[in-house]
Design a protein around this motif. Sequence first.
Motif, short mmCIF file in Angstrom:
data_model
loop_
_atom_site.label_atom_id
_atom_site.label_comp_id
_atom_site.label_asym_id
_atom_site.label_seq_id
_atom_site.Cartn_x
_atom_site.Cartn_y
_atom_site.Cartn_z
N HIS A 171 0.83 -1.20 0.00
CA HIS A 171 0.00 0.00 0.00
C HIS A 171 0.87 1.26 0.00
N ARG A 172 0.38 2.31 -0.64
CA ARG A 172 1.13 3.55 -0.77
C ARG A 172 1.51 4.14 0.59
N LYS A 173 0.60 4.06 1.57
CA LYS A 173 0.89 4.58 2.90
C LYS A 173 2.05 3.82 3.54
N GLU A 174 2.07 2.51 3.35
CA GLU A 174 3.16 1.71 3.89
C GLU A 174 4.48 2.05 3.21
N ILE A 175 4.45 2.30 1.90
CA ILE A 175 5.67 2.69 1.18
C ILE A 175 6.20 4.01 1.74
N GLY A 176 5.30 4.95 2.00
CA GLY A 176 5.71 6.22 2.60
C GLY A 176 6.34 6.04 3.96
N LYS A 177 5.74 5.16 4.76
CA LYS A 177 6.26 4.88 6.11
C LYS A 177 7.64 4.22 6.02
N ILE A 178 7.77 3.25 5.11
CA ILE A 178 9.05 2.55 4.92
C ILE A 178 10.12 3.53 4.45
N ASP A 179 9.77 4.38 3.49
CA ASP A 179 10.72 5.35 2.95
C ASP A 179 11.20 6.31 4.03
N GLY A 205 11.79 -6.92 6.15
CA GLY A 205 12.02 -6.32 7.45
C GLY A 205 12.91 -5.09 7.37
N VAL A 206 12.56 -4.07 8.14
CA VAL A 206 13.43 -2.91 8.29
C VAL A 206 14.46 -3.32 9.33
N ALA A 207 15.74 -3.28 8.95
CA ALA A 207 16.77 -3.86 9.79
C ALA A 207 17.95 -2.91 10.00
N ARG A 208 18.56 -3.10 11.16
CA ARG A 208 19.78 -2.37 11.51
C ARG A 208 20.88 -3.41 11.69
N GLY A 209 22.03 -3.19 11.09
CA GLY A 209 23.12 -4.16 11.14
C GLY A 209 23.67 -4.36 12.55
N LYS A 210 24.04 -5.60 12.83
CA LYS A 210 24.65 -5.93 14.12
C LYS A 210 26.17 -5.79 14.02
N LYS A 211 26.76 -5.40 15.11
CA LYS A 211 28.22 -5.41 15.22
C LYS A 211 28.65 -6.82 15.64
N ASP A 212 29.94 -7.10 15.58
CA ASP A 212 30.44 -8.43 15.93
C ASP A 212 30.14 -8.78 17.39
N TYR A 213 30.27 -7.80 18.28
CA TYR A 213 30.02 -8.10 19.69
C TYR A 213 28.54 -8.38 19.93
N LEU A 248 13.65 4.44 6.30
CA LEU A 248 14.91 4.10 5.65
C LEU A 248 15.84 5.31 5.53
N LYS A 249 15.28 6.50 5.57
CA LYS A 249 16.11 7.69 5.52
C LYS A 249 16.94 7.84 6.79
N GLU A 250 16.52 7.17 7.87
CA GLU A 250 17.28 7.14 9.10
C GLU A 250 18.60 6.39 8.83
N LYS A 251 19.67 6.83 9.49
CA LYS A 251 20.99 6.28 9.23
C LYS A 251 21.10 4.82 9.69
N GLY A 252 21.70 4.00 8.85
CA GLY A 252 22.01 2.63 9.24
C GLY A 252 20.89 1.63 9.06
N LEU A 253 19.78 2.00 8.44
CA LEU A 253 18.67 1.06 8.25
C LEU A 253 18.64 0.56 6.82
N THR A 254 18.23 -0.67 6.66
CA THR A 254 18.09 -1.27 5.34
C THR A 254 16.84 -2.14 5.31
N LEU A 255 16.43 -2.51 4.14
CA LEU A 255 15.22 -3.32 3.96
C LEU A 255 15.64 -4.66 3.37
N ILE A 256 15.40 -5.75 4.12
CA ILE A 256 15.87 -7.06 3.68
C ILE A 256 14.72 -8.07 3.67
N PRO A 257 14.77 -9.04 2.75
CA PRO A 257 13.74 -10.09 2.73
C PRO A 257 14.01 -11.11 3.83
N LEU A 258 12.96 -11.48 4.56
CA LEU A 258 13.09 -12.44 5.65
C LEU A 258 12.60 -13.83 5.24
N SER A 259 11.45 -13.88 4.56
CA SER A 259 10.94 -15.18 4.11
C SER A 259 10.03 -14.97 2.90
#
Length: 160
Positions: free
Chosen positions: A88-96, A123-131, A99-110
Amino acid sequence: MPRETGRKLIAQNKRARHDFFIEDTYEAGLVLTGTEVKSLRAGKANLTDGYASVEGGELWLINVYIPEYSQGTWTNHAARRTRKLLVHRKEIGKIDATLKEKGLTLIPLSMYFKDGRAKIEIGVARGKKDYDKRQTLMEKQANREMSRAMSNAVRRRGGR
């Protein structure tokens, strides 16, 4: 022939939950060609290298591998083509906006069939560090050992 009902899992990105913190999830439909659907019904897909992006007010799935259909002819699809996601267009706006926030990406989960239609969970995801990865691994191991100890204690008592 009766319609398909229920949910049938095609592929899952187990690596995503290991490498990322999943902050939000969305369900999206896929725009596919006929040979892609036949290949998915055979249970073949790989989501590990894939990601999604918002371009021109539309959501696109990039670099997801759906192999060519073995009995396809010249109408066969390209294995790693860019595919449009139906949201839905509203969801695309929310996702966009997120995603403009630093460090976020959109990845397929299943990827799965829901009532006969191909769907993908992104899923809107933030990368994990090694620790962070080590910490989650230690937590999983501790939980596993705790449940093993509990089941052994119940077994020794002759419990239920």
